[in-house]
Design a protein around this motif. Structure first.
Motif, short mmCIF file in Angstrom:
data_model
loop_
_atom_site.label_atom_id
_atom_site.label_comp_id
_atom_site.label_asym_id
_atom_site.label_seq_id
_atom_site.Cartn_x
_atom_site.Cartn_y
_atom_site.Cartn_z
N ILE A 32 -10.69 -7.50 -1.03
CA ILE A 32 -10.90 -6.63 -2.18
C ILE A 32 -10.22 -7.23 -3.40
N HIS A 45 -11.31 -3.45 -9.35
CA HIS A 45 -11.81 -2.19 -8.79
C HIS A 45 -11.29 -0.98 -9.57
N GLU A 46 -9.98 -0.89 -9.72
CA GLU A 46 -9.41 0.30 -10.37
C GLU A 46 -9.75 0.34 -11.86
N LEU A 85 -1.25 0.43 -8.52
CA LEU A 85 -1.69 -0.74 -7.77
C LEU A 85 -0.67 -1.13 -6.71
N ALA A 130 -4.56 1.14 -1.65
CA ALA A 130 -4.18 -0.12 -2.30
C ALA A 130 -4.19 0.07 -3.82
N GLY A 131 -4.85 1.14 -4.28
CA GLY A 131 -4.92 1.37 -5.71
C GLY A 131 -5.49 2.74 -6.00
N ASP A 166 0.85 -1.19 0.00
CA ASP A 166 0.00 0.00 0.00
C ASP A 166 0.88 1.24 0.00
N VAL A 169 -8.37 -5.37 -6.06
CA VAL A 169 -7.96 -4.01 -6.41
C VAL A 169 -7.83 -3.82 -7.92
N ALA A 213 -1.64 -5.95 -2.11
CA ALA A 213 -3.11 -6.00 -2.08
C ALA A 213 -3.63 -6.85 -3.24
#
Ligand code: ZN
Length: 244
Positions: free
Chosen positions: A142, A147-148, A131, A120-121, A98, A144, A135
């Motif tokens: 999650i 998500h991103e 990123l 985390a991203g 992170d 990541v 994570a």
């Protein structure tokens, strides 16, 4: 994009093949990717790897397995949309863990507030995706990468607001109604101290709700459909996939 891009992509696919051992090692920990063991996803990953630039930072050496693991997850949401949905930027920056970013905001009294966020991203509009490898590889709560990259799709028509540009034939009002009801219900449940099925971070903003529920759509499609049938239907139309 046009013919030049098409030609370049054709050349990439003529010259490169996905190494099966590398693919298997890189996707071993991501069963939702393994469910999609098709050539189409592998071709998309080869093109993604040719067009995106990975940079390790803070001493991190980005290996081929890391590149393929990130690319495979990033490409799943655009499997039926095409790589042009990720056009206009090329960088993917990978931190070992992170990372801290400095934030600042001027409030209505003109006072400057500054603080550090541990992330985390992060997805920058028109810029790179950042990123945390730790994570991406180890956080069970999650995803990541999904998500991103969901934020990146959301940002195609400006700032992330929880509604990516919809396809012709999709109904913006139906999208809005499904997501607003789910988001408000989710925030309400959190406020009343109820255990929520999705990551509580989804309550931060409608854009975060879209990114978190997109993670769930690909990782736990059956449960997503059960908890949020209307949202599931909209995501199915947008991603042009029915993972359940
Ligand atoms: Zn987010």
């Amino acid at each position: 994009m046009g013919w030049l891009t098409d030609w370049r992509r054709k050349k990439v696919l003529e010259k490169h093949r996905m190494d099966e051992a590398l693919w298997n090692a890189a996707t071993r920990d991501f069963p939702f990717v393994k469910r999609n063991q098709n050539e189409k996803l592998k071709h998309l990953v080869l093109l993604f790897l040719a067009e995106k630039q990975f940079t390790g930072t803070h001493g991190l050496q980005v290996t081929d397995a890391m590149r393929v693991a990130i690319a495979a997850q990033a490409c799943l949401p655009i499997l039926e949309l095409g790589l042009d949905w990720y056009s206009g930027w090329s960088g993917i920056v990978v931190y070992p863990g992170d990372f801290r970013v400095r934030r600042s905001e001027v409030d209505e009294d003109g006072v400057l507030h500054e603080w550090d966020d541990e992330l985390a991203g992060e997805a920058m509009p028109g810029g790179p995706v950042v990123l945390s490898w730790d994570a991406a590889a180890h956080d069970p709560h999650i995803n990541v990468v999904l998500h991103e990259f969901a934020h990146k799709l959301d940002m195609r028509d400006g700032a992330a607001n929880g509604m990516p540009p919809l396809h012709p034939g999709m109904d913006g009002a139906a999208w809005h109604a499904a997501f607003t009801e789910a988001y408000e219900g989710f925030c309400d449940a959190l406020e009343r101290g109820k255990e929520t099925w999705l990551d509580p971070y989804a309550a931060e903003h409608p854009a975060e709700f879209f990114a978190v529920v997109s993670e769930a759509f690909f990782q736990h499609p059956g449960e997503t459909r059960r908890h949020y049938p209307d949202v599931y239907d909209q995501l199915k139309l947008f991603y042009r996939q029915d993972p359940s």
